[in-house]
Design a protein around this motif. Structure first.
Motif, PDB file in Angstrom:
ATOM      1  N   SER A 270      49.247  35.416  42.465  1.00 23.87           N
ATOM      2  CA  SER A 270      49.467  33.983  42.350  1.00 23.87           C
ATOM      3  C   SER A 270      50.039  33.628  40.983  1.00 23.87           C
ATOM      4  O   SER A 270      50.969  32.816  40.883  1.00 23.87           O
ATOM      5  CB  SER A 270      48.147  33.255  42.594  1.00 23.87           C
ATOM      6  OG  SER A 270      48.341  31.876  42.483  1.00 23.87           O
TER       7      SER A 270
ATOM      8  N   ARG B 108      47.232  30.724  47.288  1.00 21.32           N
ATOM      9  CA  ARG B 108      46.165  30.291  46.400  1.00 21.32           C
ATOM     10  C   ARG B 108      44.907  29.923  47.177  1.00 21.32           C
ATOM     11  O   ARG B 108      44.965  29.205  48.168  1.00 21.32           O
ATOM     12  CB  ARG B 108      46.611  29.064  45.601  1.00 21.32           C
ATOM     13  CG  ARG B 108      47.423  29.420  44.351  1.00 21.32           C
ATOM     14  CD  ARG B 108      48.191  28.200  43.883  1.00 21.32           C
ATOM     15  NE  ARG B 108      47.415  26.988  44.008  1.00 21.32           N
ATOM     16  CZ  ARG B 108      46.729  26.428  43.004  1.00 21.32           C
ATOM     17  NH1 ARG B 108      46.737  26.964  41.811  1.00 21.32           N
ATOM     18  NH2 ARG B 108      46.059  25.319  43.198  1.00 21.32           N
TER      19      ARG B 108
ATOM     20  N   ASN C  40      53.111  30.945  47.707  1.00 19.05           N
ATOM     21  CA  ASN C  40      52.040  31.266  46.789  1.00 19.05           C
ATOM     22  C   ASN C  40      50.762  31.324  47.618  1.00 19.05           C
ATOM     23  O   ASN C  40      50.536  30.490  48.471  1.00 19.05           O
ATOM     24  CB  ASN C  40      51.945  30.151  45.746  1.00 19.05           C
ATOM     25  CG  ASN C  40      51.062  30.551  44.592  1.00 19.05           C
ATOM     26  OD1 ASN C  40      50.366  31.553  44.669  1.00 19.05           O
ATOM     27  ND2 ASN C  40      51.102  29.755  43.541  1.00 19.05           N
TER      28      ASN C  40
END
Ligand SMILES: O=C(O)[C@@H]1CCCCN1
Ligand code: NA
Length: 671
Positions: A363, A384, A382
């Motif tokens: 990340s 996350r 990403n």
């Protein structure tokens, strides 16, 4: 006669009324103090603690919300909970009786409580029905919501499911078979079966009054704690659980400035403790007068708060694990994609240390690289944990979608799933018992003719609840459930509780109420309560009422609908008829207060046209009227506000008797 004695006592006598309420002699009492506490805890701790509180906490600043909630619990929660407990216990009546006792004009508060209670009971049992459906569906391996079903030709997955997720699909299509928007639709028969079953359970637990439900409470109130603790232990052993909890509790102090967060926290205090439902009053009315209701108030509120925290820990431990699992898969998938892109040299110069990197490292790397390489254009995201955690986990979505999905990732998933839905069932049932008691007790107390047919009346209440409940098990039923949840148990509750508070602190008198409590407990509660009741909680609630009204006016009411085509949720505006329905929910629930008030004023007027106030009288010493008439025993109930009220004809009749010099009669009356 009985009734007028009550009224009399409420409006005139300032002294303890122990012997003046003949019906209290036959009132059943709790089997034991433990049963009573379990019943109060069982009622107040409910589905709201498990799926409303964690969500609110998460959306509104985590640890900061907890603190805010705690402050509001101290300022309005405990004082008002104590007020209801003490009122029920000293007057020994259900909500209607309690407020009528304080003043006949206030009886409407009790009726309003009954209405709110019935609204909540109606949809609450539907949620219990849903839990039953999931519980029955859990007896198979793999769980039916683990994978998307294949289409008839066996090669493709059901598109609605493929586009969303297996659990989401199961919830909307298999369980609810939901329509695209609110409106009348055909019935969902399996759910109807579950609703019938739920009402049978409720009726079974209620049928012998508090004698039977008190016993059921041993299981129903304690079992959820065993499950919650098991889940917590199981959850904490999973990867990512601690991250989930940490994300959850990280305080965001800026929320303290947001009025709407205060509103939500305060509304949750009301809903969680069941203030204004009348159930707390009904339960405590079956107590001995000597019972220490101050201790009970603090104990039950505290247990309730702790349960909310426990449930929040469980939910976020499990959701943290789920988010962790999902991001791990996201990361692995993206890694593959990047490898591919580098291989056909679309991407170069990306220094991704492929081996042995953690999701967090990925990340970080992503954030630094994305600006120049614009990875999103290749579908690389990403991964996350926070983003995954922030996806809506509200209400039904939390229990029936996110949590169910998390459980499929556990080893022995059906076991955990059965346990979870059994817990929801018990949480819901004990609350339903309280709700039903909040309807049945005041009605039985008020309409004495019903009392002989208690059992039949209880069954009839359940049957009516079931019949009206059919609205919620149509295919579009879940939209009605969220409408009831959003509107019937918020504003009306605040209104009811404000009136309760005013009735005790200002109509009855806070000092007088403190005296009553002192007589019951043997000691005087802290003076602080008096000021709370007189000023602080009232002001807090009026502020809350204003915040809610403002919010209702500016935010156009919407609901979350499932679109089958898009296989996604969308926010829809309520159609006009639904708006009218939701407004009438609020109006119907609050209307009894002014209606009874006006009716009573009118009745008093009519009464005073027919009667004549005759001289001063003092209730406790019998009446001393003027020289012409000696009062009789029967006159005592007519002694209101210090004056004797005698019907005109009666007066003429007695005047005649007296002027005839009927000494015998006169002797009779003075005795
Ligand atoms: O939090 C709950 O779920 C319940 C609803 C009914 C009143 C008491 N609390
Ligand atoms: Na409960």
């Amino acid at each position: 006669m009985e009734k007028s004695l009550n009224e009399l006592e409420g409006s005139v006598a300032g002294e303890s009324s122990r012997d003046l309420l003949p019906e209290t002699a036959h009132r059943p009492t709790w089997g034991s103090k433990v049963q009573y506490i379990l019943a109060q805890v069982g009622f107040s701790v409910g589905l709201g603690n498990v799926w409303r509180f964690p969500y609110l906490c998460h959306q509104n600043g985590g640890g900061a919300f907890l603190l805010l909630y705690f402050v509001l619990l101290l300022v309005i929660g405990i004082p008002l909970f104590f007020l209801e407990l003490a009122a029920g216990q000293s007057i020994r009546q259900g909500s209607i009786g309690v407020w009528k006792h304080i003043s006949p004009r206030l009886a409407g508060i009790g009726f309003a409580s009954c209405v709110v209670c019935s609204f909540v009971a109606l949809y609450y049992n539907v949620i219990i029905g849903w839990s039953l459906f999931y519980m029955f569906s859990s007896f198979q391996y793999p769980l039916p919501w683990e994978n998307c079903p294949a289409l008839a030709n066996q090669t493709q997955k059901e598109p609605e499911c493929a586009k969303s997720s297996a659990t989401t699909y199961f919830w909307y299509r298999k369980a609810l078979d939901v329509t695209d928007s609110i409106g009348a639709s055909e019935m969902n028969w399996p759910m109807t079966g579950c609703l019938i079953f739920a009402w049978v359970l409720v009726c079974g637990g209620m049928i012998k009054g508090i004698k039977s439900s008190g016993k059921v409470m041993y299981f129903s109130s304690i079992f959820p704690y065993i499950v919650l603790v098991s889940f917590l232990i199981r959850g904490l052993l999973l990867d990512g659980a601690l991250d989930g909890i940490q994300i959850m509790f990280t305080p965001k102090l800026e929320i303290w400035g947001d009025i709407q967060v205060w509103r939500q926290a305060a509304t949750q205090v009301f809903f969680a403790l069941g203030l204004g439902f009348g159930s707390v009053i009904a339960y405590s009315s079956y107590n001995d007068r000597e019972n220490n209701c101050h201790f009970d108030a603090i104990l039950v509120s505290f247990i309730n708060f702790m349960t909310s925290i426990l449930a929040t820990l469980v939910v976020f431990a499990v959701l943290g694990f789920r988010a962790n699992d999902i991001t791990k898969q996201c990361f692995l998938g993206n890694q593959e994609k990047i490898r591919g892109l580098i291989a056909d040299s679309t991407l170069q110069a990306l220094t991704l240390p492929f081996d042995n990197i953690t999701v967090a490292e990925y990340s970080n790397w992503y954030t630094t690289v994305d600006a120049e390489a614009n990875l999103t254009q290749y579908g690389i995201t990403n991964c996350r944990v926070e983003d995954e955690m922030n996806k809506g986990v509200e209400g039904t979505g939390l229990a029936f979608i996110a949590f169910t999905e998390a459980m499929t990732r556990f080893p022995a998933s059906p076991f955990w799933s059965i346990l979870f839905f059994l817990m929801l069932l018990n949480l819901g049932l004990s609350t339903m018992f309280g709700n039903m008691q909040g309807i049945i007790t005041p009605l039985l107390d008020n309409f004495t003719c019903l009392r002989k047919r208690k059992t039949i009346f209880t069954i009839l209440c359940c049957i009516s609840g079931l019949l009206i409940g059919f609205v919620f098990v149509q295919r579009s039923g879940s939209y009605f459930v969220s409408m009831f949840d959003d509107y019937s148990a918020t504003l009306p509750l605040i209104i009811v509780v404000i009136f309760e508070n005013v009735a005790v602190a200002w109509v009855y008198g806070a000092d007088r109420f403190m005296d009553d409590i002192e007589k019951m407990l043997g000691y005087r509660p802290w003076r602080l309560y008096k000021y709370m009741w007189q000023y602080i909680s009232i002001l807090a609630m009026i502020g809350l009422l204003l915040a809610s009204l403002i919010r209702m006016c500016i935010a156009h009411p919407t609901y979350q609908a499932w679109n089958m085509e898009k296989a996604a949720e969308e926010k829809l505006e309520y159609p006009p008829w639904a708006l009218a329905t939701l407004i009438s929910l609020i109006v119907v629930a609050s209307l009894p207060i002014p209606v009874v008030f006006l009716k009573q004023i009118l009745q008093d007027r009519l009464q005073s046209l027919r009667t004549k106030s005759y001289g001063q009288c003092e209730y406790s010493q019998g009446c001393t009227v003027d020289e012409v008439l000696e009062p009789t025993e029967e006159d005592i109930p007519r002694c209101l506000n210090g004056y004797l009220h005698v019907e005109m004809e009666d007066l003429a009749e007695r005047g005649k008797l007296l002027s005839d010099g009927d000494e015998e009669n006169n002797d009779n009356v003075t005795s």
